[in-house]
Design an enzyme around this catalytic site. Structure first.
Site, PDB file in Angstrom:
ATOM      1  N   GLY A   1       0.736  -1.193  -0.045  1.00  0.00           N
ATOM      2  CA  GLY A   1      -0.207   0.013  -0.118  1.00  0.00           C
ATOM      3  C   GLY A   1       0.772   0.890  -0.404  1.00  0.00           C
TER       4      GLY A   1
ATOM      5  CD  GLU B   1     -13.485  10.866  -0.357  1.00  0.00           C
ATOM      6  OE1 GLU B   1     -12.470   9.980  -0.437  1.00  0.00           O
ATOM      7  OE2 GLU B   1     -12.761  12.174  -1.080  1.00  0.00           O
TER       8      GLU B   1
END
Lengths: 400, 400
Positions: free
Chosen positions: A12, A170
């Site tokens: 990540g 979002e």
């Protein structure tokens, strides 16, 4: 030849940037670096609301690891990490194992369900590239099925987002922007579609500036989003969610975004942790371990100002990667004077879909177009730090 | 208490970023840091073509030094550097002097005239904020005067840029975009205005990809720019420039952009230098001096691949600032293992005015809107590195 073996578990924001930094700082003769990750790609977790809602090609969010890592300097192993055996310094994989002298645990978070029944069975909980594609295809299929069903039932076109935190907001921002297009494409009247955001806390976007929250909620409501704030979810069932005092919202699409916890490997490996997150030392090592660094979603650090943990963000993970790489280089040279990690929060911007966003940069509140552009800058900056201008050009968000 | 005295001379890209980096890395007790600069502001040299042509408010390009520097940690002295006395470790100022233990020479470049007569007398040579304002006001005045003169003479509205390098091309790009607006505002027929770029070398933008150069020249020609390539300037006079075999281009506006040389203080102080630039050691120190770092326009480093010096750019100056600050911190701690500077050229983009630009990013050529956006990203990035997101928000180039 007795080169140190550095293993980085998870690609990540934290793991990738550690690998890139170490590959630049260490020569071939100084250490062997291995990155292990389930997939052969890294993806921009903070962008996933877009492919999940169908407003971005999912490929835009992923980066092939070999495209940005110098694979002459970093060995890449595609495998799944199952457990860390600190006693004999091994990382146990699904298909093998890796010895380490220094380990960087940069595994990603998983959804927090708070023990609510039915979540895993009936909600979409995977905030991964695979998970995002699944949500998008499911939404499209709900629309496609609607006019092919003799008796379209309630809930077919009701979409519920559990959690009004960053991810939930979002996502509903993108989805609410896309609904008119979906209605047009599939000949569905707009009023058949309902969008809910259910939040247990007394406010959406807890911790965010109240004025910005109001701006964001008003905007989303103007696109038809219905908020149920202060409303805990009791259960998720095959036909919907049970909220508050037993009310049911019929829905076949529950997107779970109530927050995250650290990777299950942390508990599996016997580390002392709080919801899968290890409270790291200032130098980012796990307490009691000289050779294990923990960064990103599995690292817990406290914001002294408010005496609460920092939320696990890409921003902090990337900054941790820098400190972690520096500290490994120091240890590898025989040094002991390690850097202490200090997060430097540049700001936070939440996109609301379309050209809208809200955020705080330094001490300034921003809205609308300015916030939207700032969000793009932040997203492009992450690409730039990871893969330089070529990657930015290839995957960046250009307002063209 | 015997704190090291660090003096940074010049607040351009190199000096400012060194000061910011040192103020973050060094505690109050570790060193005293002093930045000396002629003005109390830093300005974005790479943006000056815009205020010079009148397409940007000059204030956008400058940043008050006290707005971005922690003045609790860095003393700022507004004064002009006249000479460096390395024998007794002093920087001589117009109104005083400063002692140093470590000195960073980050003074800016000045125009190179190649000894061509009349340049200083009749051309605009100062590529500074003051210089840019002067050029802009002069251009406006030429237009304003045109219809107020009984017999407007040839050359009143002829604008000559000497040099088709980066600066010359970016300036004519802006100016050519603005000409239609100026003509309209001052009731001047477009055909009365002529724009020339005169270049001694066999090509515009020497060293740039030929395909991009052609794109750029075609575009500028379509806006009425006339190129005189392979055409040395013999002399600058009160009425114009004498070029090639004696041809005169009548003009009252000659903007000098044939390249730069290092700051005159370098020669004045007796350093061994080549056109005012010191060929620095890999650790960025001046040869023979343990305590003098030279970065930015006055530092000469060789691109081994082509065995020619790197041009002095903001990109390299900012990267040098990082290495320089790290090395001073190491020395200050009693260390001796200094970093070697390696430029990491991310790419180069030249704006052509309006929404047009050309450039190379990594190995990829870019044009038009993509290049224009990339240019904005580069400009915003410089602000971000210097002053974080607040400065970016305040002065950045947002396409709103």
């Amino acid at each position: 030849m007795n080169k140190a073996k550095i293993v980085i578990a998870g690609a990540g924001y934290g793991g990738m940037n550690t690998a890139v930094a170490l590959s630049k700082k260490l020569g071939h003769n100084e250490a062997s670096i291995t990155l292990v990750n389930k997939h052969d790609y890294h993806y921009q977790t903070t962008w996933l609301h877009e492919p999940a809602a169908g407003t971005m090609d999912p490929d835009r969010t992923r980066v092939k690891i070999s495209d940005v890592l110098n694979t002459n300097k970093v060995n890449f192993v595609q495998d799944e990490v199952l457990e860390i055996k600190t006693d004999n310094k091994k990382v146990m994989l699904k298909d093998g194992e890796l010895d380490y002298d220094y380990l960087v645990v940069s595994l990603g978070a998983v959804s927090e369900t708070f023990g609510i029944p039915g979540v895993h069975e009936h909600a979409f909980t995977k905030w991964t590239l695979n998970g995002a594609r699944q949500v998008k295809d499911h939404i499209d299929a709900q629309f496609a099925n609607y006019n092919n069903t003799a008796d379209p039932h309630e809930g077919m076109l009701t979409f519920v987002v559990a959690g009004a935190g960053f991810t939930g907001i979002e996502f509903i921002g993108e989805l609410s922007e896309r609904i008119p297009e979906l209605c047009k494409k599939y000949d569905v009247p707009r009023e058949k579609v309902r969008l809910f955001v259910v939040e247990a806390a007394p406010s959406a976007l807890p911790g965010f500036d109240p004025e910005l929250v109001e701006y964001g909620m008003n905007l989303l409501e103007s696109r038809g989003v219905e908020f149920k704030i202060n409303t805990p979810i009791k259960e998720v069932t095959a036909s919907g969610v049970i909220v508050g005092e037993g009310e049911e919202i019929k829905s076949e699409t529950i997107v779970w975004a109530t927050g995250v916890r650290g990777n299950p490997v942390i508990d599996q490996s016997g580390f002392e942790a709080n919801r899968g997150r290890i409270k790291v030392e200032p130098d980012l090592r796990a307490p009691g371990f000289d050779d294990v660094f923990v960064i990103g979603d599995c690292a817990l650090i406290i914001n002294e100002e408010i005496n609460r943990p920092y939320p696990p963000t890409a921003q902090i993970a990337m900054q941790m990667a820098k400190t972690c790489a520096n500290n490994i280089v120091t240890l590898n040279k025989g040094g002991s004077n390690l850097e202490s990690f200090k997060p430097d929060i540049k700001g936070t911007v939440a996109s609301l879909g379309g050209k809208e966003a809200i955020g705080v940069v330094g001490s300034k509140k921003i809205y609308g177009g300015t916030a939207n552009f700032m969000k793009k800058m932040i997203d492009n900056r992450a690409l730039f730090i990871l893969g330089g201008p070529m990657l930015t050009l290839k995957k960046g968000k250009f307002p063209l």
